[in-house]
Design a protein around this motif. Structure first.
Motif, PDB file in Angstrom:
ATOM      1  N   ASN A  27      -3.738  33.905 -43.927  1.00 19.66           N
ATOM      2  CA  ASN A  27      -3.425  34.622 -45.157  1.00 19.66           C
ATOM      3  C   ASN A  27      -4.585  35.526 -45.596  1.00 19.66           C
ATOM      4  N   ARG A  28      -5.250  36.098 -44.596  1.00 23.28           N
ATOM      5  CA  ARG A  28      -6.425  36.924 -44.885  1.00 23.28           C
ATOM      6  C   ARG A  28      -6.001  38.300 -45.411  1.00 23.28           C
ATOM      7  N   LEU A  29      -6.746  38.807 -46.395  1.00 25.15           N
ATOM      8  CA  LEU A  29      -6.405  40.099 -46.998  1.00 25.15           C
ATOM      9  C   LEU A  29      -6.623  41.244 -45.997  1.00 25.15           C
ATOM     10  N   ALA A  30      -5.637  42.180 -45.942  1.00 24.45           N
ATOM     11  CA  ALA A  30      -5.741  43.313 -45.018  1.00 24.45           C
ATOM     12  C   ALA A  30      -5.768  44.650 -45.751  1.00 24.45           C
ATOM     13  N   LEU A  31      -5.068  44.737 -46.870  1.00 24.08           N
ATOM     14  CA  LEU A  31      -4.926  46.044 -47.530  1.00 24.08           C
ATOM     15  C   LEU A  31      -4.826  45.878 -49.039  1.00 24.08           C
ATOM     16  N   ARG A  32      -5.660  46.673 -49.751  1.00 25.57           N
ATOM     17  CA  ARG A  32      -5.503  46.815 -51.211  1.00 25.57           C
ATOM     18  C   ARG A  32      -4.966  48.209 -51.422  1.00 25.57           C
ATOM     19  N   ALA A  33      -3.780  48.309 -52.019  1.00 22.18           N
ATOM     20  CA  ALA A  33      -3.184  49.621 -52.265  1.00 22.18           C
ATOM     21  C   ALA A  33      -3.098  49.840 -53.766  1.00 22.18           C
ATOM     22  N   GLU A  43      -1.653  43.870 -53.111  1.00 14.55           N
ATOM     23  CA  GLU A  43      -2.458  43.383 -51.989  1.00 14.55           C
ATOM     24  C   GLU A  43      -1.557  42.859 -50.871  1.00 14.55           C
ATOM     25  N   TYR A  44      -1.962  43.117 -49.635  1.00 15.57           N
ATOM     26  CA  TYR A  44      -1.175  42.710 -48.465  1.00 15.57           C
ATOM     27  C   TYR A  44      -2.095  41.967 -47.505  1.00 15.57           C
ATOM     28  N   SER A  45      -1.602  40.841 -47.005  1.00  8.35           N
ATOM     29  CA  SER A  45      -2.389  40.091 -46.018  1.00  8.35           C
ATOM     30  C   SER A  45      -2.019  40.592 -44.615  1.00  8.35           C
ATOM     31  N   PHE A  46      -2.794  40.184 -43.623  1.00  5.88           N
ATOM     32  CA  PHE A  46      -2.445  40.511 -42.235  1.00  5.88           C
ATOM     33  C   PHE A  46      -1.065  39.932 -41.896  1.00  5.88           C
ATOM     34  N   ASP A  47      -0.725  38.762 -42.490  1.00  7.63           N
ATOM     35  CA  ASP A  47       0.594  38.168 -42.230  1.00  7.63           C
ATOM     36  C   ASP A  47       1.707  39.060 -42.796  1.00  7.63           C
ATOM     37  N   ASP A  48       1.460  39.637 -43.992  1.00  2.00           N
ATOM     38  CA  ASP A  48       2.459  40.564 -44.563  1.00  2.00           C
ATOM     39  C   ASP A  48       2.652  41.759 -43.624  1.00  2.00           C
ATOM     40  N   LEU A  49       1.527  42.318 -43.165  1.00  2.00           N
ATOM     41  CA  LEU A  49       1.620  43.499 -42.295  1.00  2.00           C
ATOM     42  C   LEU A  49       2.287  43.141 -40.966  1.00  2.00           C
ATOM     43  N   ALA A  50       2.060  41.915 -40.493  1.00  7.94           N
ATOM     44  CA  ALA A  50       2.697  41.478 -39.240  1.00  7.94           C
ATOM     45  C   ALA A  50       4.214  41.435 -39.410  1.00  7.94           C
ATOM     46  N   ASP A  51       4.654  40.893 -40.553  1.00  9.12           N
ATOM     47  CA  ASP A  51       6.103  40.816 -40.817  1.00  9.12           C
ATOM     48  C   ASP A  51       6.699  42.221 -40.886  1.00  9.12           C
ATOM     49  N   MET A  52       6.060  43.071 -41.702  1.00  7.39           N
ATOM     50  CA  MET A  52       6.625  44.417 -41.918  1.00  7.39           C
ATOM     51  C   MET A  52       6.576  45.258 -40.641  1.00  7.39           C
ATOM     52  N   SER A  53       5.494  45.157 -39.895  1.00 11.73           N
ATOM     53  CA  SER A  53       5.399  45.980 -38.670  1.00 11.73           C
ATOM     54  C   SER A  53       6.325  45.430 -37.580  1.00 11.73           C
ATOM     55  N   GLY A  54       6.624  44.118 -37.642  1.00 10.39           N
ATOM     56  CA  GLY A  54       7.585  43.544 -36.688  1.00 10.39           C
ATOM     57  C   GLY A  54       8.957  44.169 -36.903  1.00 10.39           C
ATOM     58  N   ARG A  55       9.318  44.349 -38.168  1.00 13.15           N
ATOM     59  CA  ARG A  55      10.611  44.982 -38.485  1.00 13.15           C
ATOM     60  C   ARG A  55      10.618  46.427 -37.986  1.00 13.15           C
ATOM     61  N   VAL A  56       9.476  47.121 -38.202  1.00 11.64           N
ATOM     62  CA  VAL A  56       9.392  48.515 -37.720  1.00 11.64           C
ATOM     63  C   VAL A  56       9.582  48.527 -36.199  1.00 11.64           C
ATOM     64  N   LEU A  59     -11.613  44.822 -37.084  1.00 10.86           N
ATOM     65  CA  LEU A  59     -12.645  43.817 -37.354  1.00 10.86           C
ATOM     66  C   LEU A  59     -12.129  42.702 -38.263  1.00 10.86           C
ATOM     67  N   GLY A  60     -10.842  42.789 -38.644  1.00  9.42           N
ATOM     68  CA  GLY A  60     -10.252  41.749 -39.498  1.00  9.42           C
ATOM     69  C   GLY A  60     -10.702  41.868 -40.945  1.00  9.42           C
ATOM     70  N   ILE A  61     -11.115  43.076 -41.351  1.00  8.03           N
ATOM     71  CA  ILE A  61     -11.651  43.292 -42.697  1.00  8.03           C
ATOM     72  C   ILE A  61     -10.698  44.204 -43.471  1.00  8.03           C
ATOM     73  N   PRO A  76       2.185  59.737 -47.258  1.00  7.52           N
ATOM     74  CA  PRO A  76       0.925  59.568 -47.988  1.00  7.52           C
ATOM     75  C   PRO A  76       0.309  58.201 -47.701  1.00  7.52           C
ATOM     76  N   ARG A  77      -0.821  57.932 -48.323  1.00  4.37           N
ATOM     77  CA  ARG A  77      -1.548  56.659 -48.089  1.00  4.37           C
ATOM     78  C   ARG A  77      -0.836  55.523 -48.787  1.00  4.37           C
ATOM     79  N   THR A  78       0.142  54.935 -48.118  1.00  5.33           N
ATOM     80  CA  THR A  78       0.931  53.849 -48.690  1.00  5.33           C
ATOM     81  C   THR A  78       0.966  52.700 -47.681  1.00  5.33           C
ATOM     82  N   PRO A  79       1.317  51.480 -48.133  1.00  5.97           N
ATOM     83  CA  PRO A  79       1.431  50.360 -47.189  1.00  5.97           C
ATOM     84  C   PRO A  79       2.426  50.672 -46.066  1.00  5.97           C
ATOM     85  N   GLU A  80       3.470  51.445 -46.402  1.00  6.10           N
ATOM     86  CA  GLU A  80       4.468  51.775 -45.372  1.00  6.10           C
ATOM     87  C   GLU A  80       3.855  52.590 -44.232  1.00  6.10           C
ATOM     88  N   LEU A  81       2.862  53.408 -44.577  1.00  5.84           N
ATOM     89  CA  LEU A  81       2.195  54.171 -43.514  1.00  5.84           C
ATOM     90  C   LEU A  81       1.527  53.204 -42.532  1.00  5.84           C
TER      91      LEU A  81
END
Ligand SMILES: CC(=O)SCCNC(=O)CCNC(=O)[C@H](O)C(C)(C)COP(=O)(O)OP(=O)(O)OC[C@H]1O[C@@H](n2cnc3c(N)ncnc32)[C@H](O)[C@@H]1OP(=O)(O)O
Length: 551
Positions: A48-54, A63-76, A260-262, A96-101
């Motif tokens: 549940n590590r933080l990946a993105l502050r938008a 805020e989105y964790s790497f797990d959130d991005l994994a779920d969303m990018s899996g759908r993509v 780098l997981g940051i 634009p600079r959005t989580p969807e990008l």
């Protein structure tokens, strides 16, 4: 302030550099199988590590964790596969600079496809050219940018991200609805290090922008830059304000930190100094990256605005244009922040830096030292390596630079690669201590606010206007933006020069080509200086402008 005595010594990092150690830091292996989604997201899930502050333009923080991005990018990824996107196909994003990008990029990589950025300031002409050479299978955009695609010939399939109340254009895919219905389970497709994962573009002087293919092996260099030059640590709150429509943003605001997981940071609003200070304060940003124009705009806001965040920034990194010593002094005095100049290009990424992660002397006005993993040389016109204090072109020694990855432009000749070197086109000289001093461009490419602008592209857009017979475009010095674009225009006989026409031409370029590359000055002339063979001598126009502005 950073205690540089605790950092590894630059000389040691150069002497001890081994490409095997860099490869060992990856999850995959360029020789046997690698996937950029796995490197930048998949391997960091499960905690549940933080990946993105938008931060939205209105100031809402999500805020989105790497797990959130994994779920969303899996759908993509699932959707892309359903649409027939195969490994090696190109998927373009004009967002634009959005989580969807971020999830579009990660999802594209997940299925082994290649991501092509389309900067949201581009007009239809810039978009059409890039899509024509990349042969993208799909472009994902939003209603604010969708209209530009109507003017693009042979456009690919379009997926649009609708906001509330937006109507889906006929034939488009409703991206959000399709993702909601798609499975998040999407097995990553492993690729080789030589396979591509990005298709960038760069401005030329004699033609339209050229495609820059980025192979997966470039992940090694991107990770090394984040560690050695940005000096990124897991304690940092990192924000790179550059737009991911360009190399510095895509390589180092998304790929590098996530690798780098940051966590990285996006501000969805347009840049301004006030909101930048507010965000630094609110998030407690410790590591900031951006271009000198942005930093000069922070300075222009005055010391009171800076006082609010003084001492918060541990390190500041600057790229895209040479950094003025005055900015360095101001950041020291009013922000107590060391700001370091870094040098790179879309081709090969950052190569010469004042490293935050390694200790060496840092001189104001110097571009710094070759990044460990690169051997940079200064060449004369005949291709001989030059010693200190002799100006020449900065080049990469291909054989002795294990981190270099650029092998040539996409389906175009690359005269810059010859004799075992890649010539950057920038004129520099070595100082006796081995650092590099930047002198200028060896060609007509314009550097404005950190953007590289090709004069040919702007001239072509101008000539499309019925009033323009001929045009020559050059960069002229500007205290805020380093250079601004100036156009010299020969009008068609039926037209007379006026302020209104100058403005009309500027707006024409802004709308057709790009919002950032329009001429901020237009001068009407009766003829252009040319060689006997008819080639426009831009350097004469530039020289006259430099003289005029001095006096
Ligand atoms: C290896 C490398 O790649 S190195 C570095 C790569 N370069 C960069 O990252 C670029 C760095 N520059 C910047 O980020 C910006 O210029 C900043 C933040 C410094 C300053 O931003 P701004 O002053 O707001 O304007 P910017 O230079 O982006 O844009 C110029 C014009 O285009 C417009 N524009 C910019 N982006 C957009 C967009 N997405 N959509 C529509 N218009 C836009 C601006 O409104 C501005 O219009 P104006 O001249 O009428 O005011």
């Amino acid at each position: 302030m950073t205690d540089t005595s605790a950092l590894p010594r630059y000389e040691d990092a150069v002497a001890q550099f081994r490409i095997e150690d860099e490869i060992a830091r990856l999850h995959g292996d360029p020789a046997t199988g690698i996937n950029a989604y796995v490197e930048c997201c998949g391997r960091h899930t499960g905690e549940n590590r933080l990946a993105l502050r938008a931060i939205s333009a209105g100031g809402e923080l999500r805020e989105y964790s790497f797990d959130d991005l994994a779920d969303m990018s899996g759908r993509v990824g699932t959707l892309l596969k359903e649409l027939g996107v195969r490994p090696g196909d190109v998927v373009a994003g004009m967002l634009p600079r959005t989580p969807e990008l971020v999830t579009l990029i990660l999802g594209t990589w997940r299925v082994g496809a290649v991501y092509q950025p389309l900067f949201t300031a581009f007009g239809p002409k810039a978009v059409e050219h890039r899509l024509s050479y990349s042969k993208a299978r799909l472009v994902v955009t939003n209603p604010a940018n969708r209209g530009k695609l109507d003017e693009v010939e042979n456009r690919p399939r379009i997926a649009t991200i609708l906001g509330s109340g937006d109507v889906l254009p006929a034939g488009d895919i409703d991206f959000r609805a399709a993702l909601a219905a798609a499975s998040p389970d999407c097995a990553p497709v492993m690729r080789k290090g030589s396979d591509l994962f990005m298709m960038m573009s760069t401005s030329g002087t004699t033609g339209h922008p050229k495609g820059v293919p980025v192979p997966l092996s470039a992940l090694l260099a991107f990770g090394a830059y984040m560690r050695d030059a940005i000096g990124l640590t897991s304690d940092d709150i990192f924000w790179n304000i550059a737009d991911p429509g360009w190399a510095y943003g895509l390589y180092y605001a998304i790929t590098g930190p996530l690798q780098l997981g940051i966590a990285t940071t996006f501000y969805e609003g347009a840049f301004n100094a006030r909101s930048t200070y507010e965000i630094i304060d609110r998030l407690g940003v410790t590591s900031l990256a951006g271009s000198p124009t942005a930093y000069r705009l922070l300075m222009a806001e005055g010391p009171e605005a800076a006082a609010r965040v003084k001492g918060k920034l541990r390190v500041v990194s600057s790229a895209g244009e040479p950094l003025n010593p005055e900015v360095i002094r101001w950041f020291d005095a009013h922000l107590a922040a060391p700001i370091h100049d870094h040098y790179g290009q879309t081709e090969n990424g950052m190569m010469v830096n004042n490293h935050h992660g390694l200790s060496h002397t840092v001189r104001a006005g110097s571009a710094g030292f070759a990044m460990p993993g690169y051997r940079m040389v200064v060449l004369d016109e005949a291709g001989n390596e030059l010693g200190p204090n002799q100006p020449g072109v900065l080049a990469v020694d291909l054989k002795n630079s294990p981190l270099r990855w650029f092998d040539g432009y996409f389906q175009a000749q690359t005269p810059a690669i010859a004799g075992g070197y890649y010539r950057t086109g920038d004129t520099v000289e070595y100082e006796p201590d081995g650092s590099v001093s930047f002198i200028g461009r060896a060609d007509d490419v314009i550097t404005s606010a950190g953007y590289r602008i090709g004069p040919f592209d702007v001239e072509s857009a101008l000539i499309e206007h019925p009033a323009v017979n001929e045009a020559a475009v050059v960069g002229v010095p500007d205290p805020q933006r380093t250079e601004i674009v100036k156009a010299f225009v020969v009008l068609a006989p039926a037209f007379k020069g006026s302020e209104a026409l100058a403005e009309e031409l500027a707006q024409h370029v802004k709308k057709r080509l790009s919002a950032h590359s329009y001429p901020r000055e237009v001068e009407f002339v009766s003829e252009l200086p040319k060689t006997p063979s008819g080639k426009i001598q831009r350097f004469l126009l530039r020289k006259a402008e430099v003289e005029k502005r001095k006096g």
